[in-house]
Each structure stands twice: as structure tokens, then as C-alpha cells.
Design an enzyme around this catalytic site. Structure first.
Site, mmCIF file in Angstrom:
data_model
loop_
_atom_site.group_PDB
_atom_site.id
_atom_site.type_symbol
_atom_site.label_atom_id
_atom_site.label_comp_id
_atom_site.label_asym_id
_atom_site.label_seq_id
_atom_site.Cartn_x
_atom_site.Cartn_y
_atom_site.Cartn_z
ATOM 1 N N GLY A 64 0.638 -1.201 0.140
ATOM 2 C CA GLY A 64 -0.132 0.010 0.037
ATOM 3 C C GLY A 64 0.821 1.372 0.013
ATOM 4 C CB SER B 295 3.186 -3.721 -3.070
ATOM 5 O OG SER B 295 3.084 -2.803 -3.717
#
Length: 506
Positions: free
Chosen positions: A95, A176
Site C-alpha cells: 500500500g 508491494s
């Protein structure tokens, strides 16, 4: 139905029975004052109900009702009635280091099918986790989010046996921004002996920020409180995050990265460049799986406006190889493009994601480590992938699916939905490989998926069908190599900045 109480180092907790799985949600592993290092939570004696997700880490969209001190919680899913210690998957969400949380990942399906113990965690985000104020006399420590993750790892190592997990068989995993956290954590002396293997999905090429960049960000944010810089320690969260947003917008065009936050090479919490630790063989005993999605950059190209990393990546490639080198690369990508492929996007995906991950794999393999490299080529029948293809996060959506359905993502505010037969086929294979890696340290039998080594660089493709292709073949590989030799710049590092993060984990 509530579970029986389970002992932890701070006190007993109870969870809920979910069929064949017990779930413990919102388990406090630490508390933290603003800009202070996390400390263990206060002990308790009566069983603490851990039946609902804990508070989200403060982030855009969750600021007005945020509870700063109590956001450091984790969630556990464990098969009921296990007759042996089970391997553990500890997952760190992505995120862009500013959004997300463990509540977006329901581990019940993976726990039951492992069988394995699944743990997801929260860590502090944005300025609360990554703003480096220590050298400005306003904070107690640097790399607070990394310290949060270390505290969660310590908690798991000390307590997971009581939940049926094996503390000597923990896999650090993340996607991520979470993958960047994993790569950094894996290299830290404080983490040694507390995990057995590592899985990083869609980590960018450079996983660390310079201390100079972090200081620049801190100075700029503090300047937003010019009348009283010390007010940053007590201003309401919306005001703090608004100041950071203003700085971020300016940084997008003024720095080499266009990004604000991430793990920082501060010399204390993170003493060494993670890539150097992998290269020198310090982690040769840690099996490593590095994965990415075929069309990573599509999501960022289609954002409004396009993400700063688009401009940054092109600028870095041009700086490394010159304008003529850039045009030569783009010409080769156009000449070799698939019918449905955007050559510009493919070039950027290779530069920012695929090639740097291959470079890390080469470092680990050359140092004697076992490493596997994969690419996710399947387009899930779920937005944004249905319209954008196998872009950033496509593999993650399938990893956490509860076959035959994709799960809801409450923090990202994305609904799940039914899977197609192709989704189920690819997701089942992907989940099975992950669970096999978590259990044995090897994602598949050698005949089906050989490990990555010099002279043999197999790339596993998760699609229909699952297959292996050689990484080091084709015109694109050759032109990158020729340009790198001509420029004298290492291939992967030439195309990425020293400071890298990503925008959304999807």
C-alpha cells in the site's frame, strides 16, 4: 463460537471458531506513542477477546476515528486439532507505505489448505511509520515501521507455538511495499534465527531510501509547521497527513524518485544496503522466492494522473543509457510486442520491476542461496485486473482468494466475487506453490520448477498452463545487456532509482 483461551506472553486471549479454523483477530503485539518506538502492550490476566480486526493504522480515509497507540495488532488463523507444529506464513501488507492493513487478508482458506498458521500484521504507515525525525531532535528512533514489523516477528517467535505454529518454520512474506519490508527485514541482525524463508511479491528494484532523502523529506514536512516545528508531535492527524500530502506532491517532480516514504538506510536499524547483504552470502541459508506480475506498470499508467514512478523510471533509463539508448530499447519493445501489449508499459515494467528482481535473484544464487523467480501472467476476472490485465497485485488477489471466490478487501473498499474456472485453476496452483514453499522451502518439484542459478535462469509463468521459460533469451534481453556493457552500469540498478516505493498493493 469462542475458542478456548490461549496463553501469550502478555496474557490469555480467545478467538472464534470458523469451521475447521480458529481465528484470533486484533491481537495486540505492541503499543506506540507518536514518533516513539513500539513497546509491549500492558499485560492482562482475564482472557482478552480477539474476535474482530483491530484498529487500522492511521491512513488517508481512516484519520478522524484513528487510534494511534493501539493500531499495532496482528491476526492469526490456525487449523483446529493440528497434531504437529505447523509452518507459519507471516504476511506484511502493501500500500505504498501509506495505506492498507492486515484486515484486507483473510487467511482462513490458506490455513485450512496448508495446513499452516497464517499471520497478518499492521504496522504504522505514512509519517507515523516512516518520517525520520530522530536527527531533527523530535523523535525517539528511526525506521519505526521496520521496528513495528520486528516487534511483530518477535511476538510470533515467542508465542506462535501456543497456536500450533512452529517458530522455527516462519516464512516472511509480503507484497508491494510489504515485499520491500520483507527484503529489508530479512537482512537485519535482529531478525536472524526468527524466520526460515522469504517470499517477496512485486518488490521494486531498489528497496531502500538514503538517509539524505529521508532528512530532506523530514525538513520539508517540518517546514509546513514553520511557527512551531515541535507541534508535529501533537497536531491532529488530518493536519499532519495534509502537510505530508503537500510535500509529496512537490517531491514528485523534484526528487529522483517521486516518492516520500520507505525503509531508510539509517545505519542503525538498517545498517547495510539489503542487496549487499544478499550478495555477500549472509543469507545463503534462506530460501528465497521473488515474484512479479507481467504488466506491473499498467495500473500506474492508468492512474489519474499517471504515477510519478512512470516519469522517474523513464528518466532513470535515459540517464543511464542516454536518449539514444532509450530510443533503441523502445524500438526493440515495439518490434517484439505482443498483440495486446503496450511496448512503453512493458519497457517500464522490466526496468522498474522485473529486471531488478532478476538481479537480486542472481546475487542470492551467486552467493550460494536457493532462489526461485516467477511471473504472474493470468488476468483475474476481477477489477481492476479484468480491464487492466495481470497488473500490480493480480497474484495477490489470487493468493488470498477463498476458492471459488475472491475475497472482499474492506480497507481498499474493493468487493470480491465469483472466480472463473481459469481463475480457480491458476489460483489453486499458485496457492499450492506458496504453501509448499512455506512448508518445505521449495515451491515445486525440481523437474517442474528448477531453482535459479548461473547459466540456468528459469522463470516460472503462472498462467494457463503453468510453464517454465528461460529468462535470458530474446532480443529484449540482448539489447539491455549490450547497453549495459556499453555504459558500464549494472543492468538492473541502471534502470531504477536508489529510492523506490510503490503506490497500491491491489
Amino acid at each position: 463460537m469462542l475458542t478456548n483461551a490461549v496463553s501469550t506472553t502478555r496474557g490469555p486471549i480467545v478467538g472464534v471458531e470458523q469451521g475447521a479454523v480458529r481465528a484470533f483477530k486484533g491481537v495486540p503485539f505492541a503499543i506506540a506513542r507518536r514518533f516513539a518506538k513500539a513497546t509491549p502492550p500492558h499485560a492482562w490476566t482475564e482472557p482478552h477477546r480477539c474476535t474482530a480486526y483491530g484498529a487500522f493504522a492511521p491512513q488517508p480515509g481512516h484519520l478522524d476515528d484513528a487510534i494511534e497507540e493501539s493500531c499495532l495488532s496482528l491476526n492469526i488463523w490456525t487449523p483446529a486439532g493440528a497434531d504437529r507444529p505447523l509452518p507459519v506464513l507471516l504476511f506484511i501488507h502493501g500500500g505504498a507505505f501509506v495505506t492498507g492493513g492486515g484486515a484486507d487478508y483473510d487467511g482462513a482458506f490458506l490455513a485450512a489448505h496448508g495446513p499452516a498458521v497464517i499471520v497478518t500484521i499492521n504496522y504504522r504507515l505514512g509519517p507515523l511509520g516512516f518520517l525520520q525525525l530522530h536527527r531533527h531532535g523530535l523523535g525517539e528512533a528511526n525506521n519505526l515501521a521496520i521496528s513495528d514489523a520486528l516487534a511483530a516477528l518477535d511476538w510470533v517467535h515467542a508465542n506462535i507455538a501456543n497456536f500450533g505454529g512452529d517458530p522455527d518454520a516462519v516464512t516472511l512474506s509480503g507484497q508491494s511495499a510489504g515485499a520491500s519490508m520483507v527484503i529489508a527485514l530479512a537482512t537485519l541482525p535482529q531478525a536472524r534465527g526468527k524466520f526460515a524463508r522469504a517470499l517477496a511479491l512485486s518488490a521494486p528494484g531498489r528497496n531502500i531510501m538514503s538517509a539524505d532523502h529521508a532528512d530532506d523529506v523530514a525538513r520539508r514536512v517540518l517546514a509546513e509547521f514553520e511557527r512551531d516545528a515541535s507541534a508535529i508531535a501533537s497536531v491532529p492527524l488530518p493536519q499532519l497527513f495534509s502537510a505530508v500530502e503537500k510535500v509529496g506532491r512537490r517531491l514528485a517532480d523534484e526528487t529522483a524518485s517521486g516518492t516520500v516514504f520507505g525503509p531508510v538506510l539509517d545505519g542503525t536499524v538498517i545498517p547495510r544496503e539489503p542487496g549487499d547483504v544478499f550478495a555477500d552470502g549472509s543469507l545463503r541459508d534462506i530460501p528465497l522466492w521473488l515474484g512479479s506480475c507481467r504488466d506491473e506498470m499498467v495500473m500506474f499508467l492508468k492512474s489519474t494522473p499517471p504515477a510519478a514512478m512512470i516519469r522517474v523510471t523513464e528518466r532513470n533509463v535515459r540517464a543511464a543509457y542516454g536518449d539514444a539508448g532509450w530510443e533503441r530499447l523502445l524500438a526493440y519493445y515495439r518490434a517484439t510486442a505482443r498483440v495486446d501489449e503496450d511496448p512503453y508499459e512493458a519497457l517500464l515494467s522490466d526496468a522498474f520491476w522485473h529486471r531488478p528482481m532478476a538481479d537480486l535473484a542472481r546475487h542470492h544464487a551467486a552467493a550460494g542461496g536457493a532462489v526461485w523467480l516467477s511471473r504472474f501472467d493470468h488476468r483475474p476476472a476481477l477489477e481492476p485486473f479484468l480491464s487492466q490485465g495481470p497488473t500490480h497485485g493480480a497474484d495477490n488477489a489470487c493468493l488470498w482468494a477463498h476458492l471459488p471466490d475472491f475475497i472482499d478487501r474492506p480497507i481498499l473498499k474493493r468487493e470480491g466475487g465469483p472466480m472463473t474456472p481459469a481463475d480457480i485453476d491458476v489460483a489453486a496452483r499458485f496457492q499450492a506453490s506458496v504453501l509448499r514453499f512455506v512448508t518445505t522451502g521449495v515451491p515445486d518439484v525440481a523437474e517442474a520448477w528448477p531453482w535459479f542459478e548461473a547459466g540456468k535462469e528459469p522463470l516460472a509463468i503462472f498462467g494457463q498452463p503453468f510453464h517454465i521459460v528461460p529468462l535470458n533469451e530474446g532480443a529484449r534481453f540482448r539489447v539491455w545487456g549490450e547497453l549495459s556493457r556499453q555504459s558500464g552500469v549494472p543492468q538492473a540498478r541502471a534502470a531504477t532509482s536508489r529510492i523506490s516505493t510503490m503506490r497500491s498493493d491491489s
